[in-house]
Design a protein around this motif. Structure first.
Motif, PDB file in Angstrom:
ATOM      1  N   MET A   1     -26.021  16.933 -45.274  1.00 53.76           N
ATOM      2  CA  MET A   1     -25.830  15.694 -44.553  1.00 53.76           C
ATOM      3  C   MET A   1     -25.597  14.563 -45.549  1.00 53.76           C
ATOM      4  O   MET A   1     -26.041  14.603 -46.684  1.00 53.76           O
ATOM      5  CB  MET A   1     -27.048  15.377 -43.685  1.00 53.76           C
ATOM      6  N   GLY A   2     -24.944  13.518 -45.100  1.00 54.61           N
ATOM      7  CA  GLY A   2     -24.578  12.422 -45.969  1.00 54.61           C
ATOM      8  C   GLY A   2     -25.732  11.489 -46.234  1.00 54.61           C
ATOM      9  O   GLY A   2     -26.873  11.721 -45.873  1.00 54.61           O
ATOM     10  N   GLY A   3     -25.400  10.328 -46.874  1.00 52.24           N
ATOM     11  CA  GLY A   3     -26.406   9.369 -47.294  1.00 52.24           C
ATOM     12  C   GLY A   3     -27.087   8.675 -46.141  1.00 52.24           C
ATOM     13  O   GLY A   3     -28.191   8.167 -46.284  1.00 52.24           O
ATOM     14  N   ASN A   4     -26.454   8.592 -44.958  1.00 47.72           N
ATOM     15  CA  ASN A   4     -27.053   7.916 -43.816  1.00 47.72           C
ATOM     16  C   ASN A   4     -27.698   8.905 -42.866  1.00 47.72           C
ATOM     17  O   ASN A   4     -27.492   8.852 -41.652  1.00 47.72           O
ATOM     18  CB  ASN A   4     -25.995   7.079 -43.084  1.00 47.72           C
ATOM     19  N   ILE A   5     -28.491   9.807 -43.396  1.00 46.05           N
ATOM     20  CA  ILE A   5     -29.085  10.854 -42.580  1.00 46.05           C
ATOM     21  C   ILE A   5     -30.005  10.277 -41.517  1.00 46.05           C
ATOM     22  O   ILE A   5     -30.058  10.782 -40.383  1.00 46.05           O
ATOM     23  CB  ILE A   5     -29.836  11.880 -43.463  1.00 46.05           C
ATOM     24  N   LEU A   6     -30.717   9.198 -41.827  1.00 48.76           N
ATOM     25  CA  LEU A   6     -31.616   8.614 -40.830  1.00 48.76           C
ATOM     26  C   LEU A   6     -30.834   8.039 -39.662  1.00 48.76           C
ATOM     27  O   LEU A   6     -31.267   8.142 -38.511  1.00 48.76           O
ATOM     28  CB  LEU A   6     -32.489   7.542 -41.470  1.00 48.76           C
ATOM     29  N   ASP A   7     -29.687   7.431 -39.937  1.00 46.96           N
ATOM     30  CA  ASP A   7     -28.847   6.917 -38.846  1.00 46.96           C
ATOM     31  C   ASP A   7     -28.363   8.067 -37.971  1.00 46.96           C
ATOM     32  O   ASP A   7     -28.314   7.953 -36.743  1.00 46.96           O
ATOM     33  CB  ASP A   7     -27.650   6.151 -39.416  1.00 46.96           C
ATOM     34  N   SER A   8     -27.998   9.175 -38.599  1.00 48.11           N
ATOM     35  CA  SER A   8     -27.535  10.339 -37.849  1.00 48.11           C
ATOM     36  C   SER A   8     -28.642  10.883 -36.958  1.00 48.11           C
ATOM     37  O   SER A   8     -28.425  11.201 -35.793  1.00 48.11           O
ATOM     38  CB  SER A   8     -27.049  11.422 -38.812  1.00 48.11           C
ATOM     39  N   ILE A   9     -29.852  10.961 -37.498  1.00 45.42           N
ATOM     40  CA  ILE A   9     -30.980  11.473 -36.720  1.00 45.42           C
ATOM     41  C   ILE A   9     -31.332  10.504 -35.588  1.00 45.42           C
ATOM     42  O   ILE A   9     -31.599  10.916 -34.461  1.00 45.42           O
ATOM     43  CB  ILE A   9     -32.196  11.703 -37.640  1.00 45.42           C
ATOM     44  N   ALA A  10     -31.301   9.203 -35.891  1.00 49.48           N
ATOM     45  CA  ALA A  10     -31.698   8.198 -34.904  1.00 49.48           C
ATOM     46  C   ALA A  10     -30.767   8.176 -33.697  1.00 49.48           C
ATOM     47  O   ALA A  10     -31.200   7.908 -32.571  1.00 49.48           O
ATOM     48  CB  ALA A  10     -31.752   6.823 -35.556  1.00 49.48           C
ATOM     49  N   THR A  11     -29.484   8.448 -33.917  1.00 48.87           N
ATOM     50  CA  THR A  11     -28.500   8.350 -32.833  1.00 48.87           C
ATOM     51  C   THR A  11     -28.181   9.694 -32.186  1.00 48.87           C
ATOM     52  O   THR A  11     -27.413   9.746 -31.227  1.00 48.87           O
ATOM     53  CB  THR A  11     -27.194   7.734 -33.365  1.00 48.87           C
ATOM     54  N   ASN A  12     -28.766  10.767 -32.701  1.00 47.69           N
ATOM     55  CA  ASN A  12     -28.496  12.097 -32.163  1.00 47.69           C
ATOM     56  C   ASN A  12     -29.423  12.379 -30.984  1.00 47.69           C
ATOM     57  O   ASN A  12     -30.646  12.462 -31.152  1.00 47.69           O
ATOM     58  CB  ASN A  12     -28.710  13.151 -33.253  1.00 47.69           C
ATOM     59  N   PRO A  13     -28.906  12.512 -29.772  1.00 45.97           N
ATOM     60  CA  PRO A  13     -29.764  12.709 -28.600  1.00 45.97           C
ATOM     61  C   PRO A  13     -30.279  14.139 -28.442  1.00 45.97           C
ATOM     62  O   PRO A  13     -31.178  14.396 -27.634  1.00 45.97           O
ATOM     63  CB  PRO A  13     -28.843  12.344 -27.434  1.00 45.97           C
ATOM     64  N   LYS A  14     -29.715  15.062 -29.187  1.00 44.83           N
ATOM     65  CA  LYS A  14     -30.073  16.471 -29.022  1.00 44.83           C
ATOM     66  C   LYS A  14     -31.393  16.792 -29.725  1.00 44.83           C
ATOM     67  O   LYS A  14     -31.847  16.065 -30.604  1.00 44.83           O
ATOM     68  CB  LYS A  14     -28.965  17.349 -29.605  1.00 44.83           C
TER      69      LYS A  14
END
Length: 425
Positions: A1-14
């Motif tokens: 995963m890229g540098g913005n992993i927290l953003d990806s986790i925060a916006t992932n509804p799954k």
């Protein structure tokens, strides 16, 4: 995963499966790597669910490999300043809550020197109403010891007791007789009293620690004895009463020694250090950065290392943020003229992780305990359940548009730092 992993986790509804996460449990004294399953619909409070460390058969989660993430309990800030009420241009309760959550804090204890001060039930009711409206950040209040936090006439402690986490003026109290009476009155209330041991008569007009660096930089100095003289007297007062006494803003190596001796004698005290005292020392003031004008002033390098050692051994119980917001115009003055204080709720974990954990001065578990379980114990409060997901290698620039606080008075402004927090609540 890229540098913005927290953003990806925060916006992932799954549902998510995070592989090889470093899980820090400050209560169970554990620091271990495991796989973590997150389903916000089924387990919105991950700490209460104890984190499911296996993939359920009936779910198809998104998998995050090699995240480098750290998972642990939310933090408790023992003392910080709110601009609201009175100075909303510096900080509102709403902005303070957002800044705190961005830094991983689940509870912030507000100092009573607001305008009006928290020295009566009506003022405390204001904070209570805010908590009812914004229940995602339950602020706790320190009740004032004296009317107006002026160090003269004591408030009705019993009347305020049920609404506060404890009592403090957040200022030095020079009247030792008042402290004696205070401790006597507090005994049946079973509340913590938080005292700043500092002798202003000895400190004088000093804005930095007296010594070789104050002479070199041409700044007025205050000696270490401004703390240690008052601390010795305060400890002797605490020795005579069965009251929980918390000693705030410890800044000297000698102070650590005095506290260690008192604890060994069985005196009922705890102690904390403001986080910037662990990052800088008096020789760093050659920049004349007004955001390093602090109260108490930065100590020597020996003091800094002694404070860190005190945290490691447990002599110093906790790290406090002492978040003190000021607007640009208020701080854009000479070092001596600028008011003392800096913000820090969003910065304390990433900065201290890099300075103390990465440099192996504290373990990750010791740092987490100093920010979470131990400050909660100092004020006899439950340890927070909301969980922090921390990306220690995520870079970000400390600039006004990135900070959630309304004020930006920090020595790290304009710097690129590592470490971002996502609070899973």
């Amino acid at each position: 995963m890229g540098g913005n992993i927290l953003d990806s986790i925060a916006t992932n509804p799954k549902p998510l499966l995070l592989k090889q996460v470093r899980v820090i449990d400050p209560i169970a004294n554990l620091d271990q790597v495991q796989d973590i399953f997150i389903d916000r619909q089924k387990h919105p409070h991950l700490a209460a669910a104890k984190a499911i460390a296996a993939r359920p058969d009936n779910d198809q989660p998104d998998i995050y490999e090699n995240t480098g993430l750290v998972l642990g309990n939310g933090f408790v800030d023992l003392y910080s300043t709110s601009g609201e009420p009175g100075f909303e241009q510096r900080e509102t309760l709403k902005s303070l809550a957002i800044a705190a959550q961005s830094g991983g804090f689940s509870q912030v204890c507000i100092l009573p020197h607001t305008q009006p001060p928290l020295d009566n039930l009506a003022a405390l009711e204001f904070l209570h109403h805010h908590n009812n409206r914004q229940n995602n950040m339950p602020f706790s209040a320190w009740g004032a010891i004296t009317h107006g936090c002026l160090g003269q006439q004591m408030v009705d402690l019993a009347e305020l007791s049920d609404r506060v986490v404890g009592f403090t003026d957040a200022k030095p109290i020079s009247d030792l007789g008042l402290i004696k009476n205070l401790l006597a009155y507090l005994q049946p209330l079973e509340k913590t009293v938080m005292l700043w041991a500092w002798d202003q008569n000895i400190a004088g007009d000093g804005v930095m620690r007296e010594g070789q660096w104050s002479m070199r930089y041409g700044l007025s100095g205050s000696p270490a004895t401004a703390e240690t003289t008052a601390l010795a007297a305060t400890i002797e007062q605490a020795r005579a009463f069965k009251v929980r006494v918390h000693l705030m803003r410890i800044s000297t190596a000698r102070g650590v020694e005095l506290i260690n001796r008192a604890k060994n004698d069985g005196v009922n005290i705890t102690a904390s250090v403001s986080w910037l005292q662990l990052c800088f020392c008096d020789r760093d003031l050659g920049s004349y950065d007004p955001n390093l004008h602090l109260d108490p002033p930065l100590g020597t390098e020996e003091d800094r290392l002694s404070l860190i050692a005190g945290l490691k051994t447990g002599v110093i119980d906790a790290i406090a943020v002492d978040h003190t917001p000021y607007g640009y115009e208020e701080k854009e003055l000479s070092f001596e003229a600028a008011p003392a204080g800096a913000i820090g709720l969003e910065l304390v974990l990433p900065i201290l992780w890099q300075k103390l954990v990465v440099q192996e001065q504290l373990s990750a578990l010791e740092l987490w305990q100093a920010l979470s379980s131990k400050p909660a114990q100092c004020i006899n409060q439950p340890i927070p359940k909301p969980v922090n997901l921390f990306a220690p290698n995520q870079n970000w620039l400390v600039e006004p548009r990135e900070l959630k606080s309304l004020s930006h008075n920090t020595p790290y402004l304009g710097q690129s730092i590592k470490g971002k927090v996502l609070q899973l609540n």
